[in-house]
Structure formats: C-alpha cells, structure tokens
Design a protein around this motif. Structure first.
Motif, PDB file in Angstrom:
ATOM      1  N   THR A 197       2.860  33.200 -46.342  1.00  0.00           N
ATOM      2  CA  THR A 197       1.450  32.871 -46.104  1.00  0.00           C
ATOM      3  C   THR A 197       1.026  33.463 -44.774  1.00  0.00           C
ATOM      4  O   THR A 197       1.733  33.316 -43.768  1.00  0.00           O
ATOM      5  CB  THR A 197       1.225  31.352 -46.099  1.00  0.00           C
ATOM      6  OG1 THR A 197       1.610  30.811 -47.369  1.00  0.00           O
ATOM      7  CG2 THR A 197      -0.232  31.014 -45.828  1.00  0.00           C
ATOM      8  N   LYS A 198      -0.105  34.159 -44.781  1.00  0.00           N
ATOM      9  CA  LYS A 198      -0.622  34.790 -43.568  1.00  0.00           C
ATOM     10  C   LYS A 198      -2.108  34.485 -43.425  1.00  0.00           C
ATOM     11  O   LYS A 198      -2.780  34.114 -44.395  1.00  0.00           O
ATOM     12  CB  LYS A 198      -0.423  36.311 -43.621  1.00  0.00           C
ATOM     13  CG  LYS A 198       1.023  36.749 -43.733  1.00  0.00           C
ATOM     14  CD  LYS A 198       1.138  38.263 -43.599  1.00  0.00           C
ATOM     15  CE  LYS A 198       2.591  38.709 -43.712  1.00  0.00           C
ATOM     16  NZ  LYS A 198       2.764  40.146 -43.388  1.00  0.00           N
ATOM     17  N   VAL A 199      -2.610  34.685 -42.221  1.00  0.00           N
ATOM     18  CA  VAL A 199      -4.039  34.584 -41.959  1.00  0.00           C
ATOM     19  C   VAL A 199      -4.555  36.000 -41.743  1.00  0.00           C
ATOM     20  O   VAL A 199      -4.185  36.665 -40.780  1.00  0.00           O
ATOM     21  CB  VAL A 199      -4.339  33.692 -40.740  1.00  0.00           C
ATOM     22  CG1 VAL A 199      -5.839  33.682 -40.457  1.00  0.00           C
ATOM     23  CG2 VAL A 199      -3.832  32.274 -40.982  1.00  0.00           C
TER      24      VAL A 199
ATOM     25  N   GLU B 164      -6.675  32.251 -44.809  1.00  0.00           N
ATOM     26  CA  GLU B 164      -5.268  32.041 -45.151  1.00  0.00           C
ATOM     27  C   GLU B 164      -5.001  32.567 -46.554  1.00  0.00           C
ATOM     28  O   GLU B 164      -5.719  32.238 -47.504  1.00  0.00           O
ATOM     29  CB  GLU B 164      -4.931  30.558 -45.069  1.00  0.00           C
ATOM     30  CG  GLU B 164      -3.453  30.261 -45.236  1.00  0.00           C
ATOM     31  CD  GLU B 164      -3.123  28.813 -44.967  1.00  0.00           C
ATOM     32  OE1 GLU B 164      -2.835  28.470 -43.798  1.00  0.00           O
ATOM     33  OE2 GLU B 164      -3.162  28.010 -45.931  1.00  0.00           O
TER      34      GLU B 164
END
Length: 346
Positions: free
Chosen positions: A96-98, A103
């Motif tokens: 999971t990344k922003v 997100e």
C-alpha cells in the motif's frame, strides 16, 4: 507539366515538415492509450490498431521501472491492467502506497525491474464495459517507450505518413521523489529518435505544473497542461484546476505550455458548450479535449441512448458537437469511429 509536378512535390514536402495541427483542418485525432476501446490499453497491439485506423497521434502514459526504464501503463499500480496477481512469485510485492495524496493498494512498477515486468501480460482494464476485449487478455506484454517509438517508425515507413506521439508523465513529482524522474530518460529517447523541436509531431502532457515548467527549460517540444473538472495539480497543494482556467491562469499557462488538455465536461457541460475554448484560444493556447468514449457511462446525458447503462450512445453526435466547439484536438478510445464522425461525407 514537369513544373507543375515539381510544385506538387514541393508542397507535399513542405506539408510533411509542418506541425500536424497546421496541416489538418479538422481537430487532431489522438488515440487514447491506443485503440483502447478495441484492445487492452497501452499495448503495442492497441497502438498499432489506432495507427491503422488513421489516428494522428498515439498516447502512451509513462511510468518507470525499478531500473529506470519508461514503460506504458495508465498508472504505476498494475493490479488492474496485468495478470500480476496470478504470479505467486510476486505475491510479496503487493503493498500500500500514497500516490499524490491517495492511498492505493496493489503492485507498482517501481518495485519491478523491466525483466520482471516482462513476465507479466496485459489485461483489459474495463472488462464489464468491454467484454469483447477480454479475449486478448494475457496476449501482450507491457511495452517500453522505446518499443513504441520503434513501432511508430515502422508504421511511418509502411504508411508513408507522420504519426505523432503524445506521452504523458504520470505522477512526475512522486517518481522524482523516489529517484526515478521522467525528464532525462524521456527527452533522451525522444532526442535519439529525432524529436527535438516544436515542428516535430510530439506533445508532452502532464497534470502537474512544475514538471512542465522544468521541461520547458529543457526542450522545444510542445507541452500541454492537463486540467480536470475537479481537484488540482498534485505538486501545487491549495491550487485548483479552476484557478488555472481563469483569464489570468490561462495567460500563466501560456508562458510554459502550448496548450491545455481539459476534460470533456469542461468543454461541453449539461447545458451546452462552455466558453473555455474561446478563452484558451485568446491566450494563444491550443485545446485538446479528453476523453471521448462510446459507452453510455462516459457520455453526457443528452448523448446516452437506451436503458442499458453499459450500452453505447450517440457517439457520432457527441464527436460532432465537440468539433463545433472549435477544439484543436480530441482524445478517443475509438479512433476509427471518431474519425468517421468528424470527417464530412464527400
């Protein structure tokens, strides 16, 4: 007779050197991610089909691999456009990344080398709306930008006409922040393939502002500021796209870009055409509108047809209405149908 023939040849050569926007009376036809209404998007097959259907430009969205190679994907998250989820060897890459404040969970190109991406295959991104495209799932690899350039060169030699390139730098601030900036590999490849000036059939587009300003300082190739009906540039917190579309905002854009790429809703609203095209032209900017699609969910209410939310509407009428606004170019997933709609019958 000989003199007349020489004059004709000379005119043809002159036209081949002019930007396509000058030569063509009707708007430029830009194949959105290739002929993505008929093939999985951002594949060589989609680009080649678009070229064969007469598109003036093809549009690759560009992201980077872990080893710094530009590849064509709509997003750096590839869970929805490849079969990566079916590869157990990459299960631990899911994360999971922003990205630009949003997100996102999935698999990201920057976590894969090009060699690893080569083991994946493309899939249709909108299988419910475009079920016929599912028959092409897993047939095609993710193409590099250089492979797209080579395809364009080959199709130019085959067809005898110039074919334009319309690359988009996706999430440039994010990629720069992780040490994978677009600018150097993008301009290096374009320059190596002979694209260096405003006379060449290239537009580089971005939703961000700083990226375009940096490109303006480094290249004479034409640049397009993308704008949406909502939100704002990821690299300018607090700035709305609406702010860029005022008279002063458009004048500011004209200092670093050659045109704007507005979403279709900014050009044709439910009540009809807006004044945006005229304001942009007054500022000396071209207007290339995105994205015209055939399916009802993507059409304004007045062009939707039937009760099937997944059915197709009056695409030809929509295209013709868009042309009447005076836009200089339009993006479409369906280049053959868009060309037929905007070209007057003989």
């Amino acid at each position: 007779m000989i003199g007349r023939e020489l004059a004709r040849i000379g005119l043809f050569l002159l036209m081949s050197l002019l930007p396509l926007s000058i030569v063509r009376a009707e708007p430029l036809l830009i194949a959105h991610r290739g002929a993505s209404g008929e093939r999985p998007e951002h594949t060589l097959a989609a680009y080649e089909r678009a070229i064969d259907q007469g598109a003036d430009f093809i549009e690759p969205d560009l992201v980077l691999t872990k080893d710094g190679v530009l590849v064509a994907r709509h997003e750096n998250e590839i869970g929805g456009t490849t079969d990566v989820a079916d590869h157990p060897e990459f299960a631990d890459r899911k994360t999971t990344k922003v990205i630009d404040g949003v997100e996102m969970a999935g698999w990201f190109t920057e976590d894969f080398t090009l060699a690893e991406l080569r083991t994946l295959r493309a899939r249709e991104r909108l299988p419910d709306l475009r079920p016929a495209n599912k028959r092409f799932d897993t047939l095609y690899q993710i193409p590099t930008f250089e492979e797209i350039l080579k395809l364009v060169r080959a199709k130019e030699a085959e067809s005898g006409r110039r074919i334009g390139l319309y690359p988009e730098t996706k999430h440039p601030s994010y990629f720069e922040g992780i040490g994978l900036a677009h600018q150097a590999p993008l301009l290096d490849l374009l320059n190596r393939y002979g694209y260096m000036t405003e006379a060449d059939p290239v537009f580089i587009q971005s939703f961000e502002v700083g990226n375009l300003k940096a490109l303006r300082a480094a290249t004479r190739l034409r640049l397009i500021q993308l704008v949406d009906a909502e939100g704002g540039p990821a690299d300018l917190p607090g700035t709305r796209y609406d702010d860029l579309l005022t008279v002063q905002g458009l004048a500011d854009i004209a200092t670093y870009a050659d045109g704007i790429g507005p979403s279709a809703a900014l050009v044709i609203a439910p009540e009809g055409a807006t004044a945006l095209v005229g304001r942009a032209h007054d500022a000396g900017l071209q207007v290339h509108v995105w994205t015209l699609r055939m399916e009802n969910p993507f059409l304004p209410a007045q062009y939707q047809r039937g009760d099937d939310p997944e059915g197709r509407g009056d695409f030809a009428g929509y295209v013709r209405a868009m042309v009447r606004t005076g836009v200089d170019g339009l993006f479409s997933d369906f280049p053959a149908q868009a060309r037929a709609a905007m070209t007057p019958a003989p």
